[in-house]
Scaffold this active site. Structure first.
Site, short mmCIF file in Angstrom:
data_model
loop_
_atom_site.label_atom_id
_atom_site.label_comp_id
_atom_site.label_asym_id
_atom_site.label_seq_id
_atom_site.Cartn_x
_atom_site.Cartn_y
_atom_site.Cartn_z
N TRP A 1 -2.21 8.81 1.66
CA TRP A 1 -2.75 8.48 0.34
C TRP A 1 -3.50 9.66 -0.25
O TRP A 1 -3.40 9.94 -1.45
CB TRP A 1 -3.63 7.23 0.42
CG TRP A 1 -2.85 6.04 0.89
CD1 TRP A 1 -3.06 5.32 2.03
CD2 TRP A 1 -1.72 5.43 0.24
NE1 TRP A 1 -2.13 4.30 2.13
CE2 TRP A 1 -1.30 4.36 1.05
CE3 TRP A 1 -1.02 5.70 -0.94
CZ2 TRP A 1 -0.21 3.54 0.72
CZ3 TRP A 1 0.06 4.89 -1.28
CH2 TRP A 1 0.45 3.83 -0.46
N LYS B 1 -5.93 -5.36 -0.62
CA LYS B 1 -6.33 -5.18 0.78
C LYS B 1 -7.59 -5.94 1.17
O LYS B 1 -7.74 -6.28 2.31
CB LYS B 1 -6.47 -3.70 1.10
CG LYS B 1 -5.21 -2.95 0.67
CD LYS B 1 -4.62 -2.05 1.66
CE LYS B 1 -3.26 -1.57 1.20
NZ LYS B 1 -3.34 -0.43 0.27
N ASP C 1 -11.21 6.87 -2.83
CA ASP C 1 -10.20 5.81 -2.72
C ASP C 1 -10.67 4.94 -1.55
O ASP C 1 -10.60 5.35 -0.40
CB ASP C 1 -8.83 6.44 -2.44
CG ASP C 1 -7.75 5.38 -2.18
OD1 ASP C 1 -8.05 4.17 -2.21
OD2 ASP C 1 -6.59 5.79 -1.95
C1 LIG Z 1 -2.57 0.71 -0.16
C2 LIG Z 1 -3.31 1.95 -0.49
C3 LIG Z 1 -3.02 2.69 -1.65
C4 LIG Z 1 -1.90 2.33 -2.59
O1 LIG Z 1 -2.25 1.29 -3.37
P1 LIG Z 1 -1.29 0.79 -4.55
O2 LIG Z 1 -2.15 -0.30 -5.15
O3 LIG Z 1 -0.03 0.32 -3.95
O4 LIG Z 1 -1.09 1.92 -5.49
C5 LIG Z 1 -3.78 3.81 -1.90
N1 LIG Z 1 -4.77 4.18 -1.08
C6 LIG Z 1 -5.07 3.50 0.05
C7 LIG Z 1 -6.18 3.97 0.92
C8 LIG Z 1 -4.35 2.37 0.37
O5 LIG Z 1 -4.64 1.68 1.48
#
Ligand SMILES: *Cc1c(COP(=O)(O)O)cnc(C)c1O
Length: 354
Positions: free
Chosen positions: A100, A191, A167
């Protein structure tokens, strides 16, 4: 039979949240209308959005600290680009701790100079680099607090005076941190909050609207903040479900209460990974994620029986990401410790039968 859901995302949500969300699709609060057929500008939905954003701020301990919570679209992946649009003036620093982060770096490079300040790519991202230099002239430092795929997590935030952006898709609302250290953090809902389709962005209000470039409206955090996430039609179902999950979390005692449960689950899981001679942990022990435990089975001939036993026990979603292989047990807030115990018991039985 309800499965033990270890899926990495979309993932398990509290059962009562599922039920209330399903009910609201049929009829919202005895209104004679479905949640998904009312105007997002109706008083009923405005109240839902207000509740969802204020719960997010409250749970993160950011009341009266000048922060704004927003529910946007495009997933966390969209924020890779939005962050750069809104904050990258001359030079940004990124810590590369996995898939990511790598994607976030790629998007930011479209808009300016990006310095990769640290990387754990040399060891397939199985650790978190620490103590790296952070130049003081950066527009911001971007980190990924929890690396969902590799199963690593910052236990302490990097010390820096430059604005910190994160993030936090896979560990938001799972543990206590001083969230006022962030200028902005973002998390895809799927998540720890709700269904896919909404992304929570929490930003220090006075950090927004400062960049000199012209930012397209849909990418402009300042516009979304000023319009209370109603610049365009928000993803009403995802926002409503997130609100329910945040309410559930508040009723449980908030982040400090769920953190204790998450620590107990992680201790149980990693305890078995370390004890059982058939399994090896993937991530460096000091950087192990309390959300996503990654591990491998060191005896390939037992793969089929392990997976058959796991299936038989009702375990779902334990296969590792293709870039790591092996297994991954994602233990998000809503996963009960009893589910972890079922997985641990399967690992023990495999050892006894071997
Ligand atoms: C799942 C995830 C993403 C991607 O998320 P999307 O909503 O599918 O764009 C980005 N960063 C992390 C840390 C993730 O776990």
């Amino acid at each position: 039979m309800k499965k033990h859901n270890f899926s990495a995302g979309p993932c398990i949500l509290p059962q009562e949240v599922m039920q209330k969300a399903a009910q609201a699709v049929v009829e919202l609060d005895n209104s004679g209308l479905s949640l998904i057929e009312i105007s997002h500008r109706s008083p009923a939905f405005i109240e839902i959005m207000d509740k969802a954003t204020s719960l997010a701020i409250e749970l993160l301990g950011l009341q009266d600290k000048g922060y704004k919570a927003m529910f946007l679209q495009g997933g966390a992946s969209q924020q890779f680009l939005n962050v750069a649009h809104n904050f990258l003036e001359t030079k940004a620093g990124y810590a590369n701790t996995g898939t990511w982060s790598t994607k976030a770096i790629k998007e930011a490079k479209l808009l300016g100079e990006v310095v990769e300040l640290s990387s754990s790519k040399d060891a397939n991202f199985n650790y978190i680099p620490k103590g790296f230099d952070i130049p003081s002239d950066l527009d911001y430092l971007h980190i990924t607090t929890n690396n969902t795929i590799f199963g690593t997590q910052y236990k302490a935030l990097p010390e820096t005076n430059v604005p910190l952006i994160s993030d936090s898709s896979s560990d938001i609302f799972s543990r206590s941190l001083d969230f006022s250290k962030f200028d902005l953090l973002y998390a895809g809902a799927q998540k720890n909050m709700g269904p896919a389709g909404a992304t929570l962005v929490v930003a220090k209000e006075d950090a927004l609207g400062k960049v000199s470039r012209q930012v397209p409206s849909m990418l402009d955090y300042k516009i979304h903040a000023d319009k209370d996430s109603m610049f365009n039609t928000p993803p009403v179902f995802a926002v409503y479900t997130s609100m329910l999950t945040l309410q559930w979390l508040k009723e449980k005692g908030g982040i400090s209460a769920i953190e204790k449960e998450n620590e107990a689950k992680a201790a149980l899981m990693y305890g078995e990974i370390d004890r059982n001679p058939l399994f090896d942990g993937f991530a460096a022990a000091e950087d192990r994620s309390s959300m996503n435990a990654t591990f491998t089975l060191n005896n390939a001939s037992l793969k089929d029986s392990f997976e058959a036993m796991a299936k038989e026990a009702g375990l779902n979603g334990i296969n590792g990401h293709r870039s790591v292989g092996g297994y991954r047990a994602s233990m998000y807030n809503a996963l009960p410790i009893e589910s972890v115990q079922v997985l641990v018991d399967v690992m023990k039985t495999l050892e006894q039968n071997a």
